[in-house]
Design an enzyme around this catalytic site. Structure first.
Site, PDB file in Angstrom:
ATOM      1  NE  ARG A 231     -27.878 -26.620 160.665  1.00 56.38           N
ATOM      2  CZ  ARG A 231     -29.004 -27.139 160.191  1.00 56.38           C
ATOM      3  NH1 ARG A 231     -28.966 -28.279 159.515  1.00 56.38           N
ATOM      4  NH2 ARG A 231     -30.159 -26.531 160.383  1.00 56.38           N
ATOM      5  CG  ASP A 255     -28.250 -34.243 153.253  1.00 59.76           C
ATOM      6  OD1 ASP A 255     -28.377 -34.297 152.010  1.00 59.76           O
ATOM      7  OD2 ASP A 255     -29.076 -33.695 153.997  1.00 59.76           O
ATOM      8  CD  GLU A 260     -25.393 -26.946 153.843  1.00 57.93           C
ATOM      9  OE1 GLU A 260     -26.627 -26.878 153.929  1.00 57.93           O
ATOM     10  OE2 GLU A 260     -24.751 -27.985 154.067  1.00 57.93           O
ATOM     11  CG  HIS A 292     -29.014 -29.346 153.895  1.00 55.29           C
ATOM     12  ND1 HIS A 292     -28.435 -28.345 154.639  1.00 55.29           N
ATOM     13  CD2 HIS A 292     -29.892 -29.958 154.747  1.00 55.29           C
ATOM     14  CE1 HIS A 292     -28.935 -28.335 155.859  1.00 55.29           C
ATOM     15  NE2 HIS A 292     -29.819 -29.313 155.957  1.00 55.29           N
TER      16      HIS A 292
END
Length: 320
Positions: A231, A255, A260, A292
């Site tokens: 996260r 990632d 986001e 992500h």
């Protein structure tokens, strides 16, 4: 059982069609995320299935009004839902599990990319610069890798890394005997101090929000490599950027990033993005940012869809 599926993606069609028939559920689909305006799709539905859209007090009240009794998020993380308020008004919340190999394999890829300076090499090759200057990498067998969080994904990362010959240390509140066969549990401070590479596989909670902060970065080795496939808010981004600029952090592969939600999974070609920290992170030659997608495999998507439906069915049967 009647189920409303929000944020329905084309890659999920095959799996929703299969499991809708297999489990005999009545499904309403919309590609829109759940909002006060789109909540109408959930009218008279026992359950809704969502992804990572923020579900706050106001939206929860609306869903309750429409008859929703359970929210299933097709993700492992659930920090986008105000769970305390959901429970207060009688709405259950469930997350899903999916193939840990999806994120675990991606994590190892990112570690290797950071260690071998893959971003440098790929970007330079576009301009046909094939020189060796500045691209000498490091071998995992000579490094200590610290794994924060040894749940299903963290443990699978450890299993995958064990074949590279690295020394593996780990931290988790709940130590597992199966992990001890391949890694050594240490304190968080020891992990920060001794690791050449740190990879995070823990859910976001109030306790570990901004786990990677100024105080903890100061404990780390100069040149440490940071990997985050968990996260974004585990990292204090402003402090993180400072540490990259001053060389304390030698490389990173992310990632996930803070804030986001309105960026990833959208196409912003030729459009300024309202996320200045993302632009700064992407500008660094030693930082790789992915949108992500660590979870994104055929098996994982199938698991997410099936387990979301199953969690709704289980909740519905409990409330009969």
């Amino acid at each position: 059982m009647k189920l409303a599926v929000f944020s329905y993606r084309t890659d999920e069609i095959e799996y929703f069609n299969r499991f809708e028939k297999q489990y005999n559920v009545d499904v309403i689909y919309t590609s829109e995320p759940p909002t006060l305006e789109t909540a109408k799709f959930a009218k008279d539905c026992d359950c809704i299935s969502i992804i990572t859209t923020k579900v706050d007090v106001e939206l929860l009240e609306k869903l309750k009004e429409l008859g929703v009794r359970f929210i299933s998020t097709r993700t492992i993380g659930y920090d986008h839902i105000d769970i305390d308020y959901a429970h207060k008004i009688g709405i259950g919340v469930g997350n899903v599990s999916y193939s840990p190999n999806s994120v675990a394999e991606y994590t190892v890829m990112l570690i290797l990319m950071a260690n071998r300076k893959a971003k440098h090499i790929l970007e330079r090759s576009i301009g046909q610069d094939y020189s060796l200057k500045g691209i000498q990498g490091k071998e995992l067998r000579n490094q200590t890798v610290g794994v924060i969080g040894t749940g299903r994904i963290g443990e699978t990362v450890i299993k995958n890394l064990s074949g590279f010959g690295a020394k593996i240390i780990a931290y988790d509140f709940h130590e597992k005997e199966s992990v001890k066969e391949l890694a050594t549990y240490v304190s968080m401070d020891t992990l920060f101090r001794d690791s050449d590479v740190i990879t995070m596989h823990t859910p976001l909670t109030p306790q570990n929000h901004h786990l990677i902060n100024e105080e903890n970065i100061a404990k780390m080795k100069t040149g440490v490599v940071i990997i985050n496939t968990a996260r974004g808010a585990l990292i204090d981004t402003a402090t993180f950027i400072d540490a990259i600029e001053n060389g304390k952090i030698g490389a990173a592969a992310l990632d996930v990033i803070e804030n986001e939600t309105d960026v990833f999974y959208n196409d912003f070609k030729y459009t300024p993005i309202k996320n200045r920290e993302l632009a700064i992170l992407k500008s660094f030659p030693n930082v790789t940012v992915m949108p992500h997608t660590a979870f994104y495999t055929d098996q994982a998507v199938s698991d997410m869809v099936e387990n979301s439906i199953l969690s709704c069915i289980e909740n519905s049967e409990k409330n009969k």
